[in-house]
Motif scaffolding. Structure first.
Motif, PDB file in Angstrom:
ATOM      1  N   ARG A 100       0.857  -1.260  -0.010  1.00 38.58           N
ATOM      2  CA  ARG A 100      -0.015   0.088  -0.022  1.00 38.58           C
ATOM      3  C   ARG A 100       0.923   1.313   0.092  1.00 38.58           C
ATOM      4  O   ARG A 100       1.959   1.237   0.825  1.00 38.58           O
ATOM      5  CB  ARG A 100      -0.761  -0.015   1.237  1.00 38.58           C
ATOM      6  N   LEU A 101       0.530   2.177  -0.949  1.00 41.45           N
ATOM      7  CA  LEU A 101       1.033   3.449  -0.820  1.00 41.45           C
ATOM      8  C   LEU A 101       0.494   4.617  -0.322  1.00 41.45           C
ATOM      9  O   LEU A 101      -1.031   4.454  -0.528  1.00 41.45           O
ATOM     10  CB  LEU A 101       1.590   3.968  -2.435  1.00 41.45           C
TER      11      LEU A 101
ATOM     12  N   LEU B  45      -6.402   4.070  -2.097  1.00 40.08           N
ATOM     13  CA  LEU B  45      -6.428   2.735  -2.670  1.00 40.08           C
ATOM     14  C   LEU B  45      -7.472   2.006  -2.426  1.00 40.08           C
ATOM     15  O   LEU B  45      -7.987   1.805  -1.147  1.00 40.08           O
ATOM     16  CB  LEU B  45      -5.223   1.940  -2.067  1.00 40.08           C
ATOM     17  N   TYR B  48      -5.814  -4.253  -3.848  1.00 42.67           N
ATOM     18  CA  TYR B  48      -4.743  -4.836  -4.746  1.00 42.67           C
ATOM     19  C   TYR B  48      -4.440  -6.115  -4.792  1.00 42.67           C
ATOM     20  O   TYR B  48      -4.922  -6.970  -3.751  1.00 42.67           O
ATOM     21  CB  TYR B  48      -3.489  -4.031  -4.446  1.00 42.67           C
ATOM     22  N   ASP B  56      -5.223  -6.928  -0.232  1.00 46.38           N
ATOM     23  CA  ASP B  56      -5.763  -6.064   0.557  1.00 46.38           C
ATOM     24  C   ASP B  56      -6.842  -5.263  -0.053  1.00 46.38           C
ATOM     25  O   ASP B  56      -6.742  -4.570  -1.239  1.00 46.38           O
ATOM     26  CB  ASP B  56      -4.882  -5.009   1.014  1.00 46.38           C
ATOM     27  N   SER B  58      -9.067  -3.617   2.141  1.00 46.39           N
ATOM     28  CA  SER B  58      -9.729  -2.612   3.240  1.00 46.39           C
ATOM     29  C   SER B  58     -10.135  -1.386   2.587  1.00 46.39           C
ATOM     30  O   SER B  58     -11.026  -0.753   3.392  1.00 46.39           O
ATOM     31  CB  SER B  58      -8.651  -2.515   4.096  1.00 46.39           C
ATOM     32  N   GLY B  59      -9.619  -0.962   1.474  1.00 44.18           N
ATOM     33  CA  GLY B  59      -9.953   0.230   0.765  1.00 44.18           C
ATOM     34  C   GLY B  59     -11.436   0.125   0.154  1.00 44.18           C
ATOM     35  O   GLY B  59     -12.011   1.485  -0.211  1.00 44.18           O
TER      36      GLY B  59
END
Lengths: 113, 114
Positions: A100-101, B45, B48, B56, B58-59
Motif C-alpha cells: 500500500r502507498l 487505494l 490490490y 488488501d 480494506s479500501g
C-alpha cells in the motif's frame, strides 16, 4: 496511521528558475518513497523512487532527497520549463503496510514562459 | 509495451445502474492496484492483487464495490448499484514484484453517476 503532507499546494514560477517541492510524512518506518507527476486528465507517471537506505536519486533535471529520520523528502527541479507544469505527488510505502502507498495531496506547479 | 490500459475512458450512468471498469496491466507485472481519485479525498487505494489474488481490500468502500482478477492480464472493478457519490476518476496501476519497483498507472476512467 501514516500521513503525507505536501507544501506548498500550488506554486507558480518563471521559466528557468530552480525550485524545490516538499513532502513530509509522519511515520519514518518506510521502505521507499516515490515522486509522481500527474498531467491534467492523465494518470500518474513515476519520476523517481528512493529506497529507505538511500539519500537521493537523480534523473536529468530532477533530484529527490530523502531524510527518513526527520520524515522529509524534497524534489528539486533545475532550470524549470513550461513543460514541467503539472501536479507533483509524493507517496510512501510503509514497512508494515504491505504494498500500500500513502499519497500526499500534491503540489500544482505552473512554470510561466 | 502499451502500458496499463483502462476502459472505458469516460462513463456516464444513472444512479442505480451497474458499472464495470476494466484494466489490462503491463505484461509480466504481478501486482495490480485499483485507486480512486477525488478532489475531496485525493488518491485512495481500493484494493490490490498479487498473482491474481486479492491481498488488501480494506479500501473498498462498501459491498456495492467488487473487484476480480480472473487472469494475469485482466481485472475488473464493478459497482452495483452505483450512486452519485461514486463519481470520481478510477485508476488502475501495476508493477513488478519487489520492494524497489516503480508503479505504473493507466490513464484512468472518469465516472459520473447522475
Amino acid at each position: 496511521k501514516q500521513e503525507v503532507t505536501q507544501i506548498p499546494a500550488a506554486l507558480s514560477v518563471p521559466e528557468g528558475e530552480n525550485l524545490v517541492l516538499n513532502c513530509s510524512f509522519t511515520d519514518s518506518a518506510i521502505y521507499n518513497l516515490q515522486w509522481f507527476r500527474q498531467d491534467p486528465g492523465k494518470g500518474l507517471t513515476s519520476l523517481l523512487l528512493i529506497q529507505s537506505s538511500q539519500r537521493e536519486q537523480t534523473s536529468g533535471r530532477l533530484n529527490a532527497s530523502l531524510d527518513k529520520s526527520s520524515g522529509r523528502s524534497t524534489l528539486y527541479i533545475a532550470a524549470s520549463q513550461p513543460g514541467d507544469s503539472a501536479t507533483y505527488l509524493c507517496a510512501v510505502r510503509g514497512e508494515t503496510s504491505g504494498s500500500r502507498l500513502t499519497f500526499g495531496e500534491g503540489t500544482q506547479l505552473t512554470v510561466n514562459p | 509495451d502499451a502500458g496499463v490500459i483502462q476502459s472505458p475512458r469516460h462513463e456516464v450512468t444513472e444512479m442505480g445502474q451497474e458499472v464495470t471498469l476494466r484494466c489490462k496491466p503491463i505484461s509480466g507485472h504481478d501486482y495490480l492496484f485499483w485507486y480512486r481519485q477525488t478532489m475531496m479525498r485525493g488518491l485512495e487505494l481500493l484494493i490490490y492483487f498479487n498473482n491474481n489474488v486479492p491481498i488488501d481490500d480494506s479500501g473498498m468502500p462498501e459491498d456495492r464495490f467488487s473487484a476480480k482478477m480472473p487472469n494475469a492480464s485482466f481485472s475488473t472493478l464493478k459497482i452495483q448499484p452505483s450512486e452519485p457519490r461514486d463519481s470520481a476518476v478510477y485508476f488502475c496501476a501495476s508493477r513488478f514484484g519487489g520492494w524497489g519497483e516503480k508503479l505504473f498507472f493507466g490513464s484512468g476512467t472518469q465516472l459520473s453517476v447522475l
